[in-house]
Enzyme design. Structure first.
Site, PDB file in Angstrom:
ATOM      1  N   ASN A 189      54.054 -11.884  54.513  1.00  0.00           N
ATOM      2  CA  ASN A 189      53.373 -11.615  55.741  1.00  0.00           C
ATOM      3  C   ASN A 189      52.871 -10.303  55.514  1.00  0.00           C
ATOM      4  OD1 ASN A 189      54.390 -13.685  56.992  1.00  0.00           O
ATOM      5  ND2 ASN A 189      56.049 -12.635  58.227  1.00  0.00           N
ATOM      6  N   ARG A 223      61.036 -16.714  59.944  1.00  0.00           N
ATOM      7  CA  ARG A 223      62.409 -17.215  59.207  1.00  0.00           C
ATOM      8  C   ARG A 223      63.075 -18.651  59.180  1.00  0.00           C
ATOM      9  NH1 ARG A 223      67.266 -12.917  59.967  1.00  0.00           N
ATOM     10  NH2 ARG A 223      66.226 -12.772  61.771  1.00  0.00           N
ATOM     11  N   HIS A 232      64.964  -2.915  62.616  1.00  0.00           N
ATOM     12  CA  HIS A 232      64.870  -4.051  63.472  1.00  0.00           C
ATOM     13  C   HIS A 232      66.109  -4.964  63.005  1.00  0.00           C
ATOM     14  CE1 HIS A 232      64.180  -7.436  66.018  1.00  0.00           C
ATOM     15  NE2 HIS A 232      63.276  -8.096  65.205  1.00  0.00           N
ATOM     16  N   ALA A 238      48.490 -17.702  66.817  1.00  0.00           N
ATOM     17  CA  ALA A 238      48.928 -18.768  68.050  1.00  0.00           C
ATOM     18  C   ALA A 238      50.200 -19.627  67.976  1.00  0.00           C
ATOM     19  CB  ALA A 238      47.543 -19.484  68.224  1.00  0.00           C
ATOM     20  N   GLY A 239      50.973 -18.976  67.031  1.00  0.00           N
ATOM     21  CA  GLY A 239      52.147 -19.792  66.838  1.00  0.00           C
ATOM     22  C   GLY A 239      53.099 -19.602  68.100  1.00  0.00           C
ATOM     23  N   ASN A 240      54.360 -19.474  67.727  1.00  0.00           N
ATOM     24  CA  ASN A 240      55.697 -19.674  68.874  1.00  0.00           C
ATOM     25  C   ASN A 240      55.460 -18.180  69.652  1.00  0.00           C
ATOM     26  OD1 ASN A 240      56.598 -22.145  68.912  1.00  0.00           O
ATOM     27  ND2 ASN A 240      57.949 -21.406  67.294  1.00  0.00           N
ATOM     28  N   VAL A 241      55.367 -17.119  69.119  1.00  0.00           N
ATOM     29  CA  VAL A 241      55.562 -15.866  69.636  1.00  0.00           C
ATOM     30  C   VAL A 241      54.123 -15.575  70.196  1.00  0.00           C
ATOM     31  CG1 VAL A 241      55.796 -13.380  69.300  1.00  0.00           C
ATOM     32  CG2 VAL A 241      57.271 -14.977  67.821  1.00  0.00           C
ATOM     33  N   VAL A 268      54.491  -7.377  65.702  1.00  0.00           N
ATOM     34  CA  VAL A 268      55.620  -8.077  65.958  1.00  0.00           C
ATOM     35  C   VAL A 268      56.085  -9.078  64.803  1.00  0.00           C
ATOM     36  CG1 VAL A 268      56.533 -10.190  67.254  1.00  0.00           C
ATOM     37  CG2 VAL A 268      54.801  -8.629  68.309  1.00  0.00           C
ATOM     38  N   SER A 269      55.027  -9.084  63.632  1.00  0.00           N
ATOM     39  CA  SER A 269      55.357  -9.888  62.387  1.00  0.00           C
ATOM     40  C   SER A 269      56.741  -9.174  61.777  1.00  0.00           C
ATOM     41  CB  SER A 269      54.219 -10.097  61.594  1.00  0.00           C
ATOM     42  OG  SER A 269      53.091 -10.329  62.317  1.00  0.00           O
TER      43      SER A 269
HETATM   44  N1  APR Z   1      45.521 -14.979  60.686  1.00  0.00           N
HETATM   45  C1  APR Z   1      45.782 -15.509  61.692  1.00  0.00           C
HETATM   46  N2  APR Z   1      46.744 -16.314  61.996  1.00  0.00           N
HETATM   47  C2  APR Z   1      47.588 -16.454  60.834  1.00  0.00           C
HETATM   48  C3  APR Z   1      47.426 -16.156  59.460  1.00  0.00           C
HETATM   49  C4  APR Z   1      46.370 -15.254  59.506  1.00  0.00           C
HETATM   50  N3  APR Z   1      45.846 -14.838  58.116  1.00  0.00           N
HETATM   51  N4  APR Z   1      48.298 -16.660  58.885  1.00  0.00           N
HETATM   52  C5  APR Z   1      49.141 -17.182  59.442  1.00  0.00           C
HETATM   53  N5  APR Z   1      48.847 -17.174  61.012  1.00  0.00           N
HETATM   54  C6  APR Z   1      49.308 -17.897  62.071  1.00  0.00           C
HETATM   55  C7  APR Z   1      49.959 -19.263  61.570  1.00  0.00           C
HETATM   56  O1  APR Z   1      48.842 -20.351  61.659  1.00  0.00           O
HETATM   57  C8  APR Z   1      50.765 -19.251  62.755  1.00  0.00           C
HETATM   58  O2  APR Z   1      50.103 -20.127  64.009  1.00  0.00           O
HETATM   59  O3  APR Z   1      50.372 -17.182  62.627  1.00  0.00           O
HETATM   60  C9  APR Z   1      51.429 -18.092  63.312  1.00  0.00           C
HETATM   61  C10 APR Z   1      52.678 -17.877  63.071  1.00  0.00           C
HETATM   62  O4  APR Z   1      53.508 -18.652  64.016  1.00  0.00           O
HETATM   63  P1  APR Z   1      54.927 -19.337  63.914  1.00  0.00           P
HETATM   64  O5  APR Z   1      54.916 -19.946  62.440  1.00  0.00           O
HETATM   65  O6  APR Z   1      55.066 -20.381  64.970  1.00  0.00           O
HETATM   66  O7  APR Z   1      55.751 -18.022  63.633  1.00  0.00           O
HETATM   67  P2  APR Z   1      56.302 -17.243  65.239  1.00  0.00           P
HETATM   68  O8  APR Z   1      57.738 -17.810  65.474  1.00  0.00           O
HETATM   69  O9  APR Z   1      55.304 -16.969  66.236  1.00  0.00           O
HETATM   70  O10 APR Z   1      56.649 -15.997  64.490  1.00  0.00           O
HETATM   71  C11 APR Z   1      55.384 -15.007  64.069  1.00  0.00           C
HETATM   72  O11 APR Z   1      56.621 -13.094  64.335  1.00  0.00           O
HETATM   73  O12 APR Z   1      58.848 -12.738  64.913  1.00  0.00           O
HETATM   74  C12 APR Z   1      58.020 -12.640  64.097  1.00  0.00           C
HETATM   75  O13 APR Z   1      59.496 -13.166  62.250  1.00  0.00           O
HETATM   76  C13 APR Z   1      58.488 -13.788  63.059  1.00  0.00           C
HETATM   77  O14 APR Z   1      57.011 -13.059  61.249  1.00  0.00           O
HETATM   78  C14 APR Z   1      57.041 -13.674  62.409  1.00  0.00           C
HETATM   79  C15 APR Z   1      56.031 -13.630  63.274  1.00  0.00           C
END
Ligand code: APR
Length: 309
Positions: free
Chosen positions: A96, A83, A176, A10-13, A119-120
């Site tokens: 990751n 990153r 990528h 539930a982060g940015n992406v 997407v990760s």
């Molecule tokens: N289960 C569920 N969610 C998780 C877990 C997990 N085991 N581990 C981490 N997260 C969540 C984090 O709590 C966070 O809310 O994944 C989210 C990641 O969000 P951001 O840090 O905002 O990262 P974001 O910019 O969304 O990027 C996520 O996508 O584009 C790729 O390189 C980027 O690998 C990164 C991924």
């Protein structure tokens, strides 16, 4: 209409992906899962409160458990760390990989028929981790990279040519970002080969900027990486699948002999429909493009092997 689409992270992406899916009404429910308590619940509620204004009925649900995701048709995996300046995508590898393995195992248990869109980052290697952890066939494990790389390339070309982004078509292959292989023969402006409109040095500069497109955003943001264009790209793939649209999009797919390669995820033109990956299209390549593609596959195989050891 599809019943449930799940977004992990539930982060940015992840949050932006969920909002876009809801605004396009691609399912009855979008379930967003995150490990952090409160974040998916709070964001999903905030998003659902935008529904009366935006006029969508797709219910957005935030949770820390997989129970509510059961039976999802499509699952977008964005969990992981992003990153920071100075980091390459490969710097995210170990952290990751563990996260993607854990979430994919949960998803495969609760939604055994789902189509996964990864997407990760590092993207191509995370697709491999997800394929291993899920045991799903290659038709149901796809990575989002090429749509984003092609979008960046198209945006920069539109700027350089001062024309609408809608009139620029492009196909990119390979890993990528840094090792992406843009196909000049497939880059056109309303069917006009781009090589008739821009000279080679100008095109090379645009390709270079595209390869570093993710890093350019990280340099500006400092605390995270791109998410508006990545989420738009992921949702274009979701839309092609749930609408059975048979779109031809560059996606990371598991190769089984295509382009003379096997046992690696790599960006290739894919036809997407209700069954997920419905066909990989093989494009005729120049010798230089083929060599670049092999180099790109090697750049994916390195970290794949590192994970196995
Ligand atoms: N289960 C569920 N969610 C998780 C877990 C997990 N085991 N581990 C981490 N997260 C969540 C984090 O709590 C966070 O809310 O994944 C989210 C990641 O969000 P951001 O840090 O905002 O990262 P974001 O910019 O969304 O990027 C996520 O996508 O584009 C790729 O390189 C980027 O690998 C990164 C991924």
């Amino acid at each position: 209409m599809i019943d449930t689409i799940t977004v992990i992270g539930a982060g940015n992406v992840g949050a932006t992906t969920a909002q876009r899916i809801a605004e396009k009404a691609l399912a009855r429910r979008v379930v967003v899962v995150d490990v952090v308590e409160g974040i998916p619940q709070g964001k999903a509620l905030d998003q659902w409160e935008s529904a009366p204004i935006e006029g969508f009925d797709t219910r957005i649900i935030g949770t820390n458990s997989y129970a509510e995701t059961a039976g999802s048709s499509v699952v977008v995996i964005t969990a992981g760390i992003a990153r920071k300046p100075g980091m390459s995508r490969d710097d995210l590898l170990a952290t990751n990989a563990a996260i993607v393995r854990q979430v994919t195992t949960e998803v495969a248990r609760t939604s055994p028929d789902a189509i996964l869109i990864i997407v990760s980052n590092p993207l191509d290697v995370m697709c491999y981790v997800a394929k291993q952890a899920s045991g799903f066939p290659r038709e149901r494990v796809l990575g989002m990279a090429g749509v984003l790389d092609a979008a960046r390339y198209r945006a920069f070309l539109a700027d350089a040519l001062d024309v609408s982004v809608r009139d620029i078509q492009a196909m990119v292959l390979g890993g990528h970002g840094d090792t992406m292989v843009p196909l000049l023969s497939c880059t056109t402006v309303s069917g006009i080969p781009v090589t008739q409109l821009l000279d080679r040095p100008a095109l090379d500069r645009i390709v270079e900027r595209t390869r570093n497109g993710g890093a350019e955003i990280v340099q500006h943001l400092k605390t995270g990486s791109a998410f508006y264009a990545p989420s738009a790209a992921a949702v274009q793939m979701v839309e092609a699948i749930v609408l059975d649209a048979k779109r031809v999009l560059p996606c990371a797919a598991w190769l089984e002999g295509e382009y003379g390669m096997s046992g690696v995820f790599l960006g290739v033109p894919c036809k997407l429909g209700r069954r997920g990956l419905e066909r990989i299209i093989e494009v005729e390549l120049t010798d230089a493009e083929r060599a670049d593609l092999v180099r790109s596959a090697d750049a994916v195989r390195g970290p794949m092997a590192a994970l196995a050891s």
